[in-house]
Design an enzyme around this catalytic site. Structure first.
Site, PDB file in Angstrom:
ATOM      1  N   LYS A 104      -6.631  12.228 -12.410  1.00  0.00           N
ATOM      2  CA  LYS A 104      -5.673  13.331 -12.331  1.00  0.00           C
ATOM      3  C   LYS A 104      -6.053  14.465 -13.268  1.00  0.00           C
ATOM      4  O   LYS A 104      -5.872  15.626 -12.930  1.00  0.00           O
ATOM      5  CB  LYS A 104      -4.256  12.844 -12.670  1.00  0.00           C
ATOM      6  CG  LYS A 104      -3.575  12.128 -11.522  1.00  0.00           C
ATOM      7  CD  LYS A 104      -2.075  12.068 -11.749  1.00  0.00           C
ATOM      8  CE  LYS A 104      -1.354  11.448 -10.580  1.00  0.00           C
ATOM      9  NZ  LYS A 104       0.097  11.365 -10.785  1.00  0.00           N
ATOM     10  N   LYS A 126      -6.446   7.209   5.466  1.00  0.00           N
ATOM     11  CA  LYS A 126      -5.069   6.724   5.370  1.00  0.00           C
ATOM     12  C   LYS A 126      -4.057   7.840   5.637  1.00  0.00           C
ATOM     13  O   LYS A 126      -4.270   8.976   5.228  1.00  0.00           O
ATOM     14  CB  LYS A 126      -4.871   6.176   3.949  1.00  0.00           C
ATOM     15  CG  LYS A 126      -3.737   5.207   3.799  1.00  0.00           C
ATOM     16  CD  LYS A 126      -3.686   4.651   2.380  1.00  0.00           C
ATOM     17  CE  LYS A 126      -2.802   5.499   1.496  1.00  0.00           C
ATOM     18  NZ  LYS A 126      -2.349   4.822   0.275  1.00  0.00           N
ATOM     19  N   LYS A 144       1.023  10.982   2.089  1.00  0.00           N
ATOM     20  CA  LYS A 144       2.150  11.902   1.944  1.00  0.00           C
ATOM     21  C   LYS A 144       1.718  13.235   1.366  1.00  0.00           C
ATOM     22  O   LYS A 144       2.483  14.187   1.359  1.00  0.00           O
ATOM     23  CB  LYS A 144       3.264  11.268   1.113  1.00  0.00           C
ATOM     24  CG  LYS A 144       2.909  10.893  -0.304  1.00  0.00           C
ATOM     25  CD  LYS A 144       4.128  10.212  -0.933  1.00  0.00           C
ATOM     26  CE  LYS A 144       3.869   9.893  -2.390  1.00  0.00           C
ATOM     27  NZ  LYS A 144       4.996   9.240  -3.033  1.00  0.00           N
TER      28      LYS A 144
HETATM   29  P1  AMP Z   1       2.128   6.313  -2.525  1.00  0.00           P
HETATM   30  O1  AMP Z   1       3.492   6.870  -2.504  1.00  0.00           O
HETATM   31  O2  AMP Z   1       1.150   7.031  -1.653  1.00  0.00           O
HETATM   32  O3  AMP Z   1       1.618   6.090  -3.920  1.00  0.00           O
HETATM   33  O4  AMP Z   1       2.259   4.868  -1.893  1.00  0.00           O
HETATM   34  C1  AMP Z   1       3.324   4.012  -2.192  1.00  0.00           C
HETATM   35  C2  AMP Z   1       3.068   2.687  -1.526  1.00  0.00           C
HETATM   36  O5  AMP Z   1       2.981   2.855  -0.101  1.00  0.00           O
HETATM   37  C3  AMP Z   1       1.775   2.000  -1.964  1.00  0.00           C
HETATM   38  O6  AMP Z   1       2.031   0.610  -2.098  1.00  0.00           O
HETATM   39  C4  AMP Z   1       0.824   2.262  -0.819  1.00  0.00           C
HETATM   40  O7  AMP Z   1      -0.103   1.231  -0.658  1.00  0.00           O
HETATM   41  C5  AMP Z   1       1.759   2.346   0.388  1.00  0.00           C
HETATM   42  N1  AMP Z   1       1.231   3.274   1.391  1.00  0.00           N
HETATM   43  C6  AMP Z   1       1.067   4.623   1.260  1.00  0.00           C
HETATM   44  N2  AMP Z   1       0.523   5.161   2.368  1.00  0.00           N
HETATM   45  C7  AMP Z   1       0.347   4.132   3.246  1.00  0.00           C
HETATM   46  C8  AMP Z   1      -0.200   4.028   4.572  1.00  0.00           C
HETATM   47  N3  AMP Z   1      -0.659   5.079   5.222  1.00  0.00           N
HETATM   48  N4  AMP Z   1      -0.209   2.827   5.164  1.00  0.00           N
HETATM   49  C9  AMP Z   1       0.239   1.741   4.499  1.00  0.00           C
HETATM   50  N5  AMP Z   1       0.749   1.755   3.265  1.00  0.00           N
HETATM   51  C10 AMP Z   1       0.800   2.932   2.632  1.00  0.00           C
END
Ligand code: AMP
Ligand code: TRP
Length: 334
Positions: free
Chosen positions: A114, A196, A199
């Protein structure tokens, strides 16, 4: 009672990737671990380690709280609260900083990544983030902390700090265990099925957000990248696009890939995508309805007030006990 604790950062938009991959499993825990008390909080203090717009931050905090309840988090099972409403988080973070070393924080992968990406000044808050996270956890003595793999290193640091403080201050903290989320399906981007669904992806077409309206949901599925073979076959290596759509289909309906293939034999992408658009919409509809009921309601405030009150009591006690063991302030009156 034994405890489970986790925090969620109020950044980005919850999408079907985070929902199917993580939120759903998370919500399941409250039922599969009936002997545990749950503490879940919105980590707003963590969000300001990089600059944030005031109104956006406010909205995100409330939106996330409402969405988690709408996705099935039960207020009778879970103490849901906002981190910044409990001063003890910042207080303990400071006490932990006085028992952590610059070297161990410099080793944190997330900080290195970061801070490299940060264009303007890197704040001290970004650097000390892991000690705030350790404070979030150690205040409540949880046995388990469900996190994604990216947070494992921070949890290991938390354990190190806890053990160090236990040696110095007479076993003050429970040493927590990570509960690495049961790997849900990994949902890929709708515009590039080899990466992937994220968000933070700048391309809105890449994902479906939990609050997207029906026409957008259906449009996104319709325009999802596939290939020109036109058959419904699960083959993630050679045909990532259709396989990703089948994964979404399968996780929502609980149907196996075999049975999905069977029911779409002789049919093409158009029909499959129309069905999937409807399936996703039907899955999100009750979540959205509940969300809009909650978002401006006093019910949501009641939930967050209750969560805060329960958590604040536990946290305050811990701070008082640690202050005393460190030798801060005056000796406690009996
Ligand atoms: P994040 O908010 O991106 O840090 O992700 C929060 C949780 O959601 C983590 O456990 C990630 O592994 C899961 N996650 C985020 N994006 C995906 C995705 N596209 N498919 C599956 N799990 C996801
Ligand atoms: N750092 C975590 C994340 O980025 C969120 C978080 C903050 C957290 N404090 C926590 C998670 C305490 C578990 C326990 O996802």
């Amino acid at each position: 009672m034994k405890r489970v604790l986790s925090g969620i950062q109020p950044t980005g938009s919850l999408n079907i990737g985070t929902y199917l991959g993580s939120v759903k499993n998370f919500v399941k825990l409250q039922d599969t671990m009936p002997d545990y008390e749950f503490f879940i909080f919105i980590a707003d203090l963590h969000a300001i380690t990089v600059p944030k717009d005031k109104q956006l931050l406010r909205n995100k905090i409330r939106e996330l709280a409402a969405l988690y309840i709408a996705c099935g988090l039960r207020p009778d099972r879970v103490n849901l609260y906002i981190q910044s409403e409990i001063p003890a988080h910042s207080q303990l973070a400071y006490l932990l900083q006085c028992n952590s070393y610059i070297g161990e924080l410099e080793r944190m992968t997330q900080y290195k990544e970061k801070s490299r990406k940060q264009e303007t000044g890197v704040t001290v808050g970004l650097f000390t983030y892991p000690t705030l996270m350790a404070a979030d956890i150690l205040l409540y003595d949880p046995e388990f902390v469900p996190v994604g793999v990216d947070q494992k290193q921070h949890l290991e640091l938390t354990r190190d700090i806890a053990q160090r403080m236990n040696n110095k201050f007479n076993d003050i903290f429970t040493v927590p265990n990570p509960l690495i989320a049961e790997v849900g399906a990994k949902i890929m981007s709708l515009s590039d099925p080899t990466s992937k669904m994220s968000k933070s992806d700048a391309n809105e077409k890449a994902r479906i957000n939990l609050l997207d309206p029906e026409n957008i949901i259906k449009k996104r599925i319709k325009s999802a990248v596939t290939d020109n073979l036109g058959t419904i076959k699960y083959d993630p290596e050679n045909r990532p696009g259709i396989s990703n759509l089948m994964t979404i289909y399968s996780v929502i309906t609980n149907k196996s890939f075999d049975s999905i293939e069977e029911s779409y034999e002789g049919k093409g992408y158009k029909e499959f995508k129309e069905d999937l658009g409807e399936i996703v919409f039907q899955e999100l509809k009750p979540i959205q309805e509940r969300y809009y009921e909650l978002i401006n309601s006093s019910e949501l405030d009641d939930i967050l007030d209750k969560g805060r009150d329960v958590a604040a009591k536990v946290a305050f006690k811990k701070i008082m006990k640690l202050n005393d063991r460190i030798g801060l302030g005056r000796k406690r009156r009996k």
